[in-house]
Write a protein that holds these residues in place. Structure first.
Motif, PDB file in Angstrom:
ATOM      1  N   ASN A 160      69.984  45.557  35.856  1.00  0.00           N
ATOM      2  CA  ASN A 160      69.359  44.043  35.295  1.00  0.00           C
ATOM      3  C   ASN A 160      68.255  43.486  35.986  1.00  0.00           C
ATOM      4  OD1 ASN A 160      71.456  44.112  33.626  1.00  0.00           O
ATOM      5  ND2 ASN A 160      72.742  42.635  34.514  1.00  0.00           N
ATOM      6  N   VAL A 161      67.448  43.138  35.346  1.00  0.00           N
ATOM      7  CA  VAL A 161      66.148  42.507  36.076  1.00  0.00           C
ATOM      8  C   VAL A 161      66.327  41.448  36.971  1.00  0.00           C
ATOM      9  CG1 VAL A 161      65.488  40.789  34.159  1.00  0.00           C
ATOM     10  CG2 VAL A 161      63.741  41.732  35.778  1.00  0.00           C
ATOM     11  N   THR A 162      67.334  40.583  36.564  1.00  0.00           N
ATOM     12  CA  THR A 162      67.998  39.301  37.496  1.00  0.00           C
ATOM     13  C   THR A 162      68.688  39.792  38.599  1.00  0.00           C
ATOM     14  OG1 THR A 162      69.753  39.227  36.253  1.00  0.00           O
ATOM     15  CG2 THR A 162      68.121  38.087  35.673  1.00  0.00           C
ATOM     16  N   GLY A 163      69.159  41.301  38.754  1.00  0.00           N
ATOM     17  CA  GLY A 163      70.073  41.553  39.922  1.00  0.00           C
ATOM     18  C   GLY A 163      69.587  41.707  41.038  1.00  0.00           C
ATOM     19  N   SER A 164      70.454  41.948  42.041  1.00  0.00           N
ATOM     20  CA  SER A 164      70.244  42.358  43.355  1.00  0.00           C
ATOM     21  C   SER A 164      71.266  43.572  43.728  1.00  0.00           C
ATOM     22  CB  SER A 164      70.486  41.036  44.262  1.00  0.00           C
ATOM     23  OG  SER A 164      70.412  41.545  45.633  1.00  0.00           O
ATOM     24  N   LEU A 165      70.841  44.470  44.366  1.00  0.00           N
ATOM     25  CA  LEU A 165      71.706  45.781  44.869  1.00  0.00           C
ATOM     26  C   LEU A 165      73.082  45.224  45.530  1.00  0.00           C
ATOM     27  CD1 LEU A 165      69.084  48.328  45.857  1.00  0.00           C
ATOM     28  CD2 LEU A 165      70.074  48.124  43.723  1.00  0.00           C
ATOM     29  N   HIS A 166      74.089  45.660  44.763  1.00  0.00           N
ATOM     30  CA  HIS A 166      75.161  45.799  45.468  1.00  0.00           C
ATOM     31  C   HIS A 166      75.593  47.190  45.926  1.00  0.00           C
ATOM     32  CE1 HIS A 166      77.083  47.073  41.840  1.00  0.00           C
ATOM     33  NE2 HIS A 166      76.577  45.686  41.150  1.00  0.00           N
ATOM     34  N   LEU A 167      76.835  47.381  46.658  1.00  0.00           N
ATOM     35  CA  LEU A 167      77.179  48.629  47.007  1.00  0.00           C
ATOM     36  C   LEU A 167      77.482  49.695  45.723  1.00  0.00           C
ATOM     37  CD1 LEU A 167      79.331  47.602  49.977  1.00  0.00           C
ATOM     38  CD2 LEU A 167      76.959  48.929  50.025  1.00  0.00           C
ATOM     39  N   ASP A 240      60.376  42.655  40.198  1.00  0.00           N
ATOM     40  CA  ASP A 240      60.264  43.905  40.815  1.00  0.00           C
ATOM     41  C   ASP A 240      61.041  43.850  42.199  1.00  0.00           C
ATOM     42  OD1 ASP A 240      58.473  44.765  38.938  1.00  0.00           O
ATOM     43  OD2 ASP A 240      56.689  44.132  40.014  1.00  0.00           O
ATOM     44  N   ARG A 241      62.071  43.049  42.500  1.00  0.00           N
ATOM     45  CA  ARG A 241      62.874  42.867  43.833  1.00  0.00           C
ATOM     46  C   ARG A 241      63.552  44.215  43.698  1.00  0.00           C
ATOM     47  NH1 ARG A 241      67.721  40.524  45.349  1.00  0.00           N
ATOM     48  NH2 ARG A 241      67.693  40.287  47.547  1.00  0.00           N
ATOM     49  N   ILE A 242      64.184  44.375  42.571  1.00  0.00           N
ATOM     50  CA  ILE A 242      65.233  45.473  42.576  1.00  0.00           C
ATOM     51  C   ILE A 242      64.479  46.866  42.723  1.00  0.00           C
ATOM     52  CG2 ILE A 242      65.458  45.931  40.191  1.00  0.00           C
ATOM     53  CD1 ILE A 242      68.616  45.871  40.779  1.00  0.00           C
ATOM     54  N   TYR A 243      63.421  47.009  42.111  1.00  0.00           N
ATOM     55  CA  TYR A 243      62.456  48.334  42.626  1.00  0.00           C
ATOM     56  C   TYR A 243      62.317  48.499  44.074  1.00  0.00           C
ATOM     57  CZ  TYR A 243      61.760  48.976  37.528  1.00  0.00           C
ATOM     58  OH  TYR A 243      61.671  49.178  36.187  1.00  0.00           O
ATOM     59  N   HIS A 244      62.009  47.412  44.885  1.00  0.00           N
ATOM     60  CA  HIS A 244      61.761  47.418  46.182  1.00  0.00           C
ATOM     61  C   HIS A 244      63.053  47.757  46.877  1.00  0.00           C
ATOM     62  CE1 HIS A 244      60.918  46.316  50.649  1.00  0.00           C
ATOM     63  NE2 HIS A 244      61.874  45.338  50.321  1.00  0.00           N
ATOM     64  N   GLN A 245      64.191  47.420  46.450  1.00  0.00           N
ATOM     65  CA  GLN A 245      65.321  47.963  46.935  1.00  0.00           C
ATOM     66  C   GLN A 245      65.629  49.141  46.703  1.00  0.00           C
ATOM     67  OE1 GLN A 245      67.622  44.620  44.962  1.00  0.00           O
ATOM     68  NE2 GLN A 245      67.992  43.792  47.026  1.00  0.00           N
TER      69      GLN A 245
END
Length: 962
Positions: A160-167, A240-245
């Protein structure tokens, strides 16, 4: 004379000379021992056994008798070991890479390696270099001619574009990247295609909250077009935050092919898919029950409904209510049988829905109600007469065996209503407000139109008590459906929506697996697959949102007095095309057609369902579509087997006539160290970047404070964090996290941060092994082919070949624990703990004579082979540390070897075919000796006194006489 003696020597000089004499005496003793050994001419295994003992840490000389049959006899009275004090644990050091390196340029590998492994140092600069060199692109090498090794293509499950990586994301990407890197090192044309999902509901909620917080406005205040512009603005700033992660995780994706599901290319594919399926009749419009979120004012999918299990009476918070609402109770009340004093008692957990009851159902075999066939019951609040119907879905053993039927507000009741042709009476609007049908009598005047549903619950209950038809309330274990996005209680609501007829597509998807054209791994998921596909229901694809792919369907009104039936729907790629279709259908001119486009958007899973081919430009015939579709593999979590995987298979077959991939590998679900599901309220949801870089306990607490959790849940989560991470999370690094995630097998993975930290120590072991090797190999070392090895050399090469075979089989079978175990055991227990220790004496006496020099050179070649091949084996799993160390090793063919380990060939069993069971048995014998010595030391509690070392070879006959 006196002057010739010079000035008197200082105390420091005298000590230095004494040490020098002591060193010379030890050297002479060593030379004498070497001379004795040469005269004895022991067996090869015997020599190795002796040298091996001499290399073991904490060992003191011991009498060992070795006969010609390589049987060992030891005299326990002469075992002398010295227990080494455990070193104090050192703090994990942080070493940074500070050498100026332009973005995308190769990292400096000339400077000496730091003393110890540090993730920050190792992981710096490599990823931009990999990207710039094009290693992750399928065009690397050549794409102009067919690759005889084949093509490997896999698309990422778009986060998801809103997402932040989790495990869970970290596990997915660790597995997918390992597979991608392995296929790339196999020499295949490899593409791992990235992408991101627009996440309709999640994104709209985030932006709506931001608008209200910053500007005090709702989306309705802005209007649809302006609101959508706000969403795009947010996406361009934050998306683009999740791409960085993903890059921090080392994911080797081809970023030039990254796709967003709202991009023009993919939006066009979504539109085309809808229109084709609508024109074919596969997509149709119908009024049915949907999962409705009153807070979002939208239908939601099953995966967005959390099932909250209650054991009994429970007060839950509900958006829009100041006080918590009671759930987990069963209310019983009576319906009067028409024309009789008899009553039928029914029970419900949602008493307010009785306003929409249109029948009572009992089981056909229930003898208690056989006499009521054809009878009616009376609604207490209006003149509605409701039939008693007989239906086998009723559980005779539950309650009184009689069930109230509310077809417009319950999924099971809906089916009963359709079967028995019952009335569908809706008592809730889209906001969850009650409205009372006009037939209700004055006794219900206390329920005003527009009362909130759970406030109406109390009023209805009181009205039943007032009429004497209330029976009892008791605790009732139940499951409450909660919207995962809004935390509102989900209501089944009748709405006209767009549906996909899945009957034929579901059968084709099931047949593809049954016939072996599509393989699902592990096969214990097959039962779930067939259960869903064989009993599939039509799919609701309407969402009452603004953010998403607006449904390309238009409501038609024909402005012609002669037409009395002019309300229809038509789909079109544009309003002009839809108008022409409508005019043709009704045989009128286009100027008599009025169109209104559907306000709804499509379910996000619809665009995700065509992701495997929309990313390549479908419906256009592009080069990428011809080369990379169908794909090779789909890897994802088993929890979305139906929501995503099944829909990709169905839509791929429907729209392209091809399966979108050949295999589906479903990984486990990540849980915490205690086996609990990850939950923000438990404080166990961990950002993988916090494991990679480390975070303090205060930092974890701060993340909770910034979340949307209730203050009570925040405090509960803080206690959970304090219990599990009292000192925060130490810096573990990307490689250790990736390795740990693939060491477990099963449906669930209980992940302990301490285990991840253990694999950071494993990285340090690799680091020290390579540092030792570089020092041992020397500056002038030139790798060559295999030479004549000793037993220990042949043994470690045999173990290396065994590891190669296990890794090869593991990757082919998706058996990641087998891969990690094979690599870990080889590096730690065989290479570092045994071989390196056994060859240290060889290197220490390398300059004694020509024979020693030759033996040392053979060991250097063996050691180099083990390190170089061992790093290649490990590279798909630990890309950063293996690249760092590989770049420090000399090359066998400097002019021809690939520039990076990630594009070097993966070791295969044809090249490394040195596995020898005989050699393994010889080494097992030696290791048995070592274990025996250690066991005897423990049994006899031997002292630390040094004893003379003596090695004796005796004949079997002599040995038997002893």
């Amino acid at each position: 004379m006196l002057s010739s003696l010079g000035p008197p020597k200082t105390e420091a000089q005298l000590k230095k000379e004494a040490k020098k004499r002591e060193k010379m005496e030890k050297f002479q003793q060593k030379k004498e021992m070497e001379a004795k050994k040469k005269t004895q001419a022991p067996s090869e295994v015997g020599n190795m056994c002796y040298d091996f003992f001499a290399s073991i840490k904490n060992y003191r000389p011991v009498t060992v008798a070795i006969n010609s049959l390589n049987k060992v006899h030891v005299c326990s009275s002469t075992f002398i070991f010295q227990k080494k004090a455990k070193p104090e644990k050192k703090e994990l050091g942080v070493i940074t890479y500070n050498i100026p390196t332009p973005q995308g340029e190769k990292k400096d590998v000339i400077s000496p390696l730091p003393d110890s492994y540090s993730p920050q140092y190792v992981e710096a600069a490599w990823y931009p270099w990999w990207e710039k060199q094009g290693f992750f692109k399928p065009e690397y090498g050549s794409l102009s001619e067919p690759n005889p090794r084949g093509i490997f293509m896999m698309c990422i499950p778009p986060p998801n574009v809103t997402g932040s990586l989790h495990l869970g994301h970290a596990l997915t990407n660790a597995i997918q990247d390992s597979l991608t890197r392995w296929h790339r090192m196999q020499g295949e044309t490899t593409l791992w295609n990235p992408g991101c999902d627009h996440a309709g509901i999640a994104t709209q909620v985030v932006v709506e909250k931001k608008l209200m917080r910053e500007r005090g406005m709702s989306r309705h205040d802005l209007g649809r077009e302006n609101f959508i512009q706000e969403v795009w603005k947010w996406k361009n700033e934050k998306g683009d935050r999740i791409y960085h992660q993903l890059k921090k995780l080392g994911s080797s994706l081809d970023w030039e092919r990254a796709c967003f599901t709202m991009d023009p290319k993919l939006s066009y594919a979504v539109q085309e898919a809808f229109i084709r399926m609508h024109e074919e009749g596969v997509i149709y419009r119908s009024k049915r029950l949907v999962n409705w979120s009153c807070t979002l004012n939208s239908a939601i999918s099953d995966i967005e409904v959390d099932k909250k299990e209650l054991t009994g009476r429970t007060l839950l918070p509900v958006p829009g209510y100041k006080e918590k609402v009671e759930f987990g109770v069963l209310v019983s009340f009576a319906y009067q049988v028409d024309g009789s004093d008899e009553e039928v008692v029914v029970a419900t957990t949602r008493i307010e829905t009785m306003l929409g009851d249109t029948a009572v159902a009992v089981h056909p075999d229930d003898s208690r109600y056989q006499h009521l066939k054809g009878k009616m019951v009376l609604h207490p609040f209006c003149d509605r007469k409701m039939p008693i119907v007989f239906n086998d879905f009723v559980d005779m053993s539950f309650g009184t065996g009689a069930v109230k039927i509310t077809p417009a507000h319950d999924h099971n009741d809906y089916e009963v209503g359709v079967r028995h042709n019952l009335a569908f009476i809706n008592i809730l609007d889209e906001n969850g407000l009650t409205f009372i049908p006009s037939c209700f009598i004055l006794t219900m005047s206390s329920i005003p139109q527009g009362m909130k549903r759970f406030e109406a619950r109390k009023v209805v209950l009181q009205a039943l008590k007032d009429r004497g038809q209330f029976k009892e309330i008791k605790d009732n274990p139940m499951v409450v459906p909660v919207c995962s996005r809004s935390k509102d209680i989900v209501e089944p609501l009748l709405k006209p929506q767009w549906y996909v007829n899945c009957t034929d597509m579901g059968k084709q998807a099931a047949d593809a697996v049954r016939e072996g054209r599509l393989k699902i791994i592990p096969d214990h998921h097959l039962k779930t697959w067939f259960n869903w596909m064989d009993n599939i229901r039509d799919w609701c694809i309407s969402r009452q949102l603004w953010w998403g792919h607006r449904i390309p369907a238009y409501f038609i009104t024909v402005n012609d007095p002669s037409d009395m039936d002019g309300h229809y729907w038509v789909s079109g790629r544009s309003e002009e095309e839809a108008r022409e279709k409508a005019a043709k259908r009704f045989n009128v001119s286009t100027d008599k057609i009025t169109l209104r486009q559907d306000e709804d958007v499509l379910d996000t899973w619809f665009s995700s369902g065509i992701f495997p081919f929309s990313i390549f430009g479908w419906p256009n015939e592009t080069e990428d579509l011809n080369v990379f579709y169908p794909g090779t593999l789909l890897e994802t979590g088993h929890d979305i087997l139906f929501f995503w995987v099944a829909r990709m298979v169905m839509m791929g077959l429907k729209l392209t006539g091809k399966l979108p991939f050949k295999e589906v590998y479903l990984h486990a679900v990540v849980r915490d160290a205690h086996g609990r599901k990850m939950s923000k309220s438990l404080g166990n949801v961990i950002d993988p970047l916090d494991v990679i870089t480390g975070i303090s306990l205060e930092g974890l607490h701060a993340q909770l404070s910034d979340s949307n959790l209730d203050p009570v849940e925040v405090e509960k989560a803080k206690q959970g964090q304090k219990s599990d991470y009292p000192n925060g999370i130490p810096e573990c690094g990307t490689d250790a996290l990736r390795f740990a995630l693939r060491c477990k097998v099963g449906r669930d993975i209980n992940l302990d941060v301490n285990r991840i930290l253990g694999y950071r120590h494993f990285c340090n072991k690799l680091w020290n092994a390579v540092k030792f090797a570089m020092k041992t190999l020397g500056d002038n070392f030139v790798p060559s082919e295999k030479a004549q090895e000793s037993v220990s050399d042949r043994w470690i090469l045999s173990r290396l070949s065994a590891a190669v075979g296990l890794c090869d089989a593991g990757f082919k079978a998706y058996d990641f624990p087998a891969i990690t175990t094979a690599i870990y055991n080889f590096w730690l227990y065989e290479l570092c703990d045994v071989y390196l220790e056994s060859v240290k004496p060889v290197f220490s006496k390398a300059e004694d004579d020509a024979s020693s020099q030759k033996q040392a050179m053979v060991c250097r070649q063996t050691l180099y082979t083990c390190l170089q091949v061992g790093l290649r084996l490990l590279s798909p799993l630990m890309p950063f540390v293996t690249e760092e160390l590989y770049q420090r090793l000399p090359r066998r063919r400097p002019q021809h070897d690939p520039p990076s380990i990630c594009v070097t060939s993966y070791p295969d069993t044809q090249e490394f075919c040195w596995h020898s069971e005989e050699v393994d048995r010889d080494m097992d014998f030696i290791m048995t000796v070592v274990k025996t010595i250690r066991s005897l030391r423990a049994d006899y509690n031997l002292t630390k006194t040094r004893a003379d070392c003596k090695k004796t070879h005796i004949k079997p006959r002599t040995l038997s006489q002893q």
